[in-house]
Scaffold this active site. Structure first.
Site, PDB file in Angstrom:
ATOM      1  N   GLU A 108      -0.972   7.594  -0.619  1.00 43.83           N
ATOM      2  CA  GLU A 108      -1.419   8.093  -1.202  1.00 43.83           C
ATOM      3  C   GLU A 108      -1.026   9.704  -1.721  1.00 43.83           C
ATOM      4  O   GLU A 108      -1.790  10.178  -2.822  1.00 43.83           O
ATOM      5  CB  GLU A 108      -2.953   8.344  -0.802  1.00 43.83           C
ATOM      6  CG  GLU A 108      -2.952   9.023   0.802  1.00 43.83           C
ATOM      7  CD  GLU A 108      -2.392   8.889   1.639  1.00 43.83           C
ATOM      8  OE1 GLU A 108      -1.400   7.709   1.612  1.00 43.83           O
ATOM      9  OE2 GLU A 108      -2.784   8.946   2.904  1.00 43.83           O
ATOM     10  N   ARG A 109      -0.196  10.535  -1.377  1.00 42.08           N
ATOM     11  CA  ARG A 109       0.814  11.400  -2.213  1.00 42.08           C
ATOM     12  C   ARG A 109       0.944  11.592  -3.330  1.00 42.08           C
ATOM     13  O   ARG A 109       0.846  12.383  -4.038  1.00 42.08           O
ATOM     14  CB  ARG A 109       0.758  11.752  -1.675  1.00 42.08           C
ATOM     15  CG  ARG A 109       0.463  12.954  -0.579  1.00 42.08           C
ATOM     16  CD  ARG A 109       1.139  13.670   0.729  1.00 42.08           C
ATOM     17  NE  ARG A 109       1.300  12.916   1.925  1.00 42.08           N
ATOM     18  CZ  ARG A 109       1.991  13.175   3.007  1.00 42.08           C
ATOM     19  NH1 ARG A 109       2.291  14.261   2.808  1.00 42.08           N
ATOM     20  NH2 ARG A 109       2.272  12.647   3.720  1.00 42.08           N
ATOM     21  N   GLU A 114      10.538  17.057  14.223  1.00 42.47           N
ATOM     22  CA  GLU A 114      10.877  17.109  12.095  1.00 42.47           C
ATOM     23  C   GLU A 114      10.151  17.534  11.095  1.00 42.47           C
ATOM     24  O   GLU A 114       8.675  17.295  11.390  1.00 42.47           O
ATOM     25  CB  GLU A 114      10.686  15.812  12.019  1.00 42.47           C
ATOM     26  CG  GLU A 114      10.692  14.674  10.857  1.00 42.47           C
ATOM     27  CD  GLU A 114      10.800  13.263  10.298  1.00 42.47           C
ATOM     28  OE1 GLU A 114       9.463  12.959  10.480  1.00 42.47           O
ATOM     29  OE2 GLU A 114      11.367  12.829   9.406  1.00 42.47           O
ATOM     30  N   CYS A 116      14.274  11.133   5.288  1.00 44.99           N
ATOM     31  CA  CYS A 116      14.716  10.483   7.147  1.00 44.99           C
ATOM     32  C   CYS A 116      16.309  10.478   7.292  1.00 44.99           C
ATOM     33  O   CYS A 116      16.950  10.808   8.627  1.00 44.99           O
ATOM     34  CB  CYS A 116      14.153   9.614   6.777  1.00 44.99           C
ATOM     35  SG  CYS A 116      14.869   8.675   6.534  1.00 44.99           S
ATOM     36  N   LYS A 153       1.119  -1.299  -0.355  1.00 43.31           N
ATOM     37  CA  LYS A 153       0.212  -0.320   0.577  1.00 43.31           C
ATOM     38  C   LYS A 153       1.236   1.616   0.090  1.00 43.31           C
ATOM     39  O   LYS A 153       1.733   1.586   0.673  1.00 43.31           O
ATOM     40  CB  LYS A 153      -1.156  -0.330   1.735  1.00 43.31           C
ATOM     41  CG  LYS A 153      -1.978   0.542   1.405  1.00 43.31           C
ATOM     42  CD  LYS A 153      -2.367   1.498   2.336  1.00 43.31           C
ATOM     43  CE  LYS A 153      -1.474   2.561   3.030  1.00 43.31           C
ATOM     44  NZ  LYS A 153      -1.480   4.259   1.831  1.00 43.31           N
TER      45      LYS A 153
HETATM   46  P1  NAD Z   1       2.983   9.155   6.755  1.00 42.69           P
HETATM   47  O1  NAD Z   1       3.182   8.320   8.137  1.00 42.69           O
HETATM   48  O2  NAD Z   1       1.698  10.206   6.590  1.00 42.69           O
HETATM   49  O3  NAD Z   1       3.068   7.782   5.428  1.00 42.69           O
HETATM   50  C1  NAD Z   1       3.078   7.023   5.228  1.00 42.69           C
HETATM   51  C2  NAD Z   1       2.246   5.395   4.915  1.00 42.69           C
HETATM   52  O4  NAD Z   1       1.314   5.159   6.316  1.00 42.69           O
HETATM   53  C3  NAD Z   1       0.976   6.111   3.831  1.00 42.69           C
HETATM   54  O5  NAD Z   1       1.718   4.899   3.105  1.00 42.69           O
HETATM   55  C4  NAD Z   1      -0.175   6.145   4.947  1.00 42.69           C
HETATM   56  O6  NAD Z   1      -1.141   6.229   4.415  1.00 42.69           O
HETATM   57  C5  NAD Z   1      -0.095   5.101   6.245  1.00 42.69           C
HETATM   58  N1  NAD Z   1      -0.883   5.703   7.211  1.00 42.69           N
HETATM   59  C6  NAD Z   1      -0.223   7.243   7.711  1.00 42.69           C
HETATM   60  N2  NAD Z   1      -1.540   7.208   9.033  1.00 42.69           N
HETATM   61  C7  NAD Z   1      -1.730   6.133   9.766  1.00 42.69           C
HETATM   62  C8  NAD Z   1      -2.337   6.213  10.138  1.00 42.69           C
HETATM   63  N3  NAD Z   1      -3.127   6.710  11.568  1.00 42.69           N
HETATM   64  N4  NAD Z   1      -2.549   4.170  10.013  1.00 42.69           N
HETATM   65  C9  NAD Z   1      -2.161   3.721   8.684  1.00 42.69           C
HETATM   66  N5  NAD Z   1      -1.253   3.691   8.152  1.00 42.69           N
HETATM   67  C10 NAD Z   1      -1.550   5.236   8.485  1.00 42.69           C
HETATM   68  O7  NAD Z   1       4.047   9.942   6.160  1.00 42.69           O
HETATM   69  P2  NAD Z   1       5.130  10.033   5.152  1.00 42.69           P
HETATM   70  O8  NAD Z   1       4.459  11.429   5.296  1.00 42.69           O
HETATM   71  O9  NAD Z   1       3.995   9.885   3.943  1.00 42.69           O
HETATM   72  O10 NAD Z   1       6.491  10.490   4.896  1.00 42.69           O
HETATM   73  C11 NAD Z   1       7.232  11.399   5.783  1.00 42.69           C
HETATM   74  C12 NAD Z   1       7.570  10.448   7.314  1.00 42.69           C
HETATM   75  O11 NAD Z   1       8.420   8.848   6.727  1.00 42.69           O
HETATM   76  C13 NAD Z   1       8.447  10.960   7.470  1.00 42.69           C
HETATM   77  O12 NAD Z   1       8.235  11.034   9.439  1.00 42.69           O
HETATM   78  C14 NAD Z   1      10.359  10.709   7.929  1.00 42.69           C
HETATM   79  O13 NAD Z   1      10.833  10.097   8.602  1.00 42.69           O
HETATM   80  C15 NAD Z   1       9.785   9.334   7.192  1.00 42.69           C
HETATM   81  N6  NAD Z   1      10.613   8.380   7.178  1.00 42.69           N
HETATM   82  C16 NAD Z   1      11.350   7.774   6.940  1.00 42.69           C
HETATM   83  C17 NAD Z   1      11.898   6.439   6.853  1.00 42.69           C
HETATM   84  C18 NAD Z   1      12.825   5.866   8.033  1.00 42.69           C
HETATM   85  O14 NAD Z   1      13.775   4.981   6.342  1.00 42.69           O
HETATM   86  N7  NAD Z   1      13.584   5.921   8.738  1.00 42.69           N
HETATM   87  C19 NAD Z   1      12.381   6.309   5.145  1.00 42.69           C
HETATM   88  C20 NAD Z   1      11.821   7.080   4.501  1.00 42.69           C
HETATM   89  C21 NAD Z   1      10.588   8.038   5.339  1.00 42.69           C
END
Ligand code: NAD
Length: 497
Positions: A193-194, A397, A298, A190
């Protein structure tokens, strides 16, 4: 890509139109505001269909010899190489990063495919012949007893699920599915969605590589769909990459439902500049780390700690070079930094700039005043000096092009400041001193470390090993950890009578 079309899912080896969503969300080009299409947000029924397709494909796929499974990856790698420019264009359009950044991230994805092709070696078990002797069936003592052998195999789990973020829509899924399927699992992804268009392109190419239908599936959606997948009774393991808030929820919920879980989460990475550092290397390293991918990484180095008198030469040089970065659409080859992913992301970054000013940090480069297009989600490189550990611009962050600089008297003071962070993804030091590096490496609380390197991104043979609030689980993505995550051990004890 058809304007305003609802992006399709990929289930059972084909694109499948959505029939179940009760809501959709627009996907925008963040450089222009143009609407690229709609993504279905709540297709629980489609999620179930994807898991059913993955479950149906599992038996045959897991029984396919691993050497045959990786042939599909070899072919897939070539297909990706052939399509790299087109897929990068989609990433640029829906995410906003520059074409060079998009190509770079795809290359890192290809690195993961190459590593997963080592599955025959990574899955190999171990044996220990003659681990014990049983006397129960011996006629005489001279016969010496019956030998017992033991072995451990690594076997696939079943259906695995990946939930991925927006910032690397093609690369991050490749931290997951290539190794999962190489190990004999089937997969449901999955994506964010963006920016879903590049991920569906990545996934539909698996058919051309010869993966049987159902081995790799993709279902779009938001949290509803993610929550359905991570608790589905047929799912065995969940890999998540995203923010710490969502990651904590996913970890608790999926583990509570009995799944194996790994959650790679948010970060606030510190870079330490020693007085003996090479100025050019430090400035170039921090520039790329803080503002590459518009700070949406990240591994972004979003906090610098200048030690001793290093701020005197480092801050003016960094401000000067950062001010020269050209801000604009990612498809303009002369641009160094693209837009943020969305209007919400831009407004969030702007609110942090306001907070930094209110909290008393010194705004030495104001990204709100950068030369940049009037439409689109742009904010220029922004630098605060004389920030302090309790400020929100240092603690939280921001995920945008905002760098906070703190000042410390000694290396130990700087390490103590960095270790106050709730996160522990990465930390770097710029210095000429081996002694300082040793002290830094042994005491800084970060799982990925760099020396005279701005972004210490591990290649796929090494684990992506965040610590503290940047990771929940035991086994990380990539490296041998990944092969262990997507397999379980099976021990066999043998006695031939
Ligand atoms: P996000 O948490 O908003 O979304 C990530 C995914 O989780 C999406 O597919 C989203 O639909 C889903 N999601 C969001 N909220 C949810 C919930 N309550 N329940 C179930 N699913 C949910 O993250 P983002 O804004 O897309 O990405 C940025 C974040 O990802 C930053 O915090 C970044 O640091 C992190 N990131 C971490 C790594 C790493 O390896 N540590 C790598 C890349 C990005």
């Amino acid at each position: 890509m058809m304007a305003l079309s609802i992006v399709e899912h990929y289930i059972g080896g084909q694109r499948v139109p959505d029939t179940a969503a009760t809501s959709t969300s627009p996907v925008l080009n963040p450089a222009t505001g143009e609407q690229l299409g709609l993504v279905p947000m709540s297709s629980i029924e489609m999620a179930d269909r994807a898991v059913a397709a993955a479950s149906g494909a599992y038996e045959d796929w897991s029984n396919t010899p691993v050497g045959d499974r990786v042939q599909c990856l070899f072919r897939y790698k070539q297909i990706l190489e052939d399509n790299i420019s087109d897929i990068a264009d989609i990433v640029v359009a829906e995410h906003g990063k520059t074409k060079a950044e998009a190509i770079g991230s795809l290359r890192r994805g290809i690195d993961c495919i190459e590593f997963a092709s080592a599955a025959p070696l990574l899955m190999m078990g171990r044996t220990l012949p003659q681990i014990a002797v049983s006397n129960s069936f011996c006629r005489t003592e001279n016969e010496g007893g019956v030998g017992i052998d033991s072995q451990v195999d690594r076997v696939p789990l079943g259906v695995c699920v990946g939930i991925t973020p927006f910032n690397f829509p093609v690369m991050v899924p490749m931290w997951m599915w290539p190794m999962a399927v190489a190990c004999g699992n089937t997969f449901v992804l999955k994506p964010s969605e963006r920016d879903p268009f590049s991920t569906i392109r990545e996934v539909e190419l698996v058919a051309d590589a010869g993966f049987p239908p159902g081995v790799m599936n993709l279902v779009h959606g938001g949290p509803d769909v993610a929550n359905r997948l991570i608790t589905h009774e047929a799912v065995r393991a969940v890999s998540f990459v995203g923010s710490t808030g969502a990651g904590k929820h996913i970890y608790k919920t999926a583990a509570g439902a009995g799944k194996r879980v790994q959650c790679m989460c948010g970060a606030k990475n510190h870079s330490l500049i020693m007085p003996d550092a090479n100025c050019e290397a430090a400035v170039d390293g921090i520039l790329g780390s803080a503002f590459g991918n518009t700070g949406q990484r990240c591994l972004a180095g979003s906090v610098v700690v200048c030690i001793g008198d290093s701020a005197e030469w480092f801050v003016p040089a960094l401000v000067e070079k950062s001010g020269e970065i050209k801000v604009g659409p990612g498809n303009d080859a002369s641009v160094g930094m693209g837009p943020l992913v969305s209007i919400e992301a831009r407004d969030r970054v702007l609110s942090y700039i306001d907070k930094g000013v209110t909290d008393g940090a010194e705004l030495v480069l104001d990204g709100r005043k950068a030369e940049m297009p009037k439409t689109g989600c742009f904010v220029g490189p922004t630098i605060f000096d004389r920030a302090t550990p309790e400020m929100s611009i240092v603690r939280e962050e921001i995920f945008g092009p905002v760098l906070s600089i703190m000042r410390a008297k000694t290396l130990d003071d700087a390490i103590a400041m960095a270790n106050k962070s709730e996160y522990g993804n990465m930390a770097v030091i710029f210095t000429d001193s081996g002694n300082a590096v040793r002290r830094f490496s042994r005491t800084i609380e970060a799982g990925m470390q760099g020396v005279n390197v701005g972004v210490p991104a591990p290649m796929a043979v090494f684990p992506f090993s965040g610590w503290k609030g940047s990771f929940f689980g035991d086994l990380h993505a990539n490296g041998e950890d990944a092969a262990r995550f997507y397999t379980e051990s099976r021990v066999l004890v043998t006695r031939w009578i």
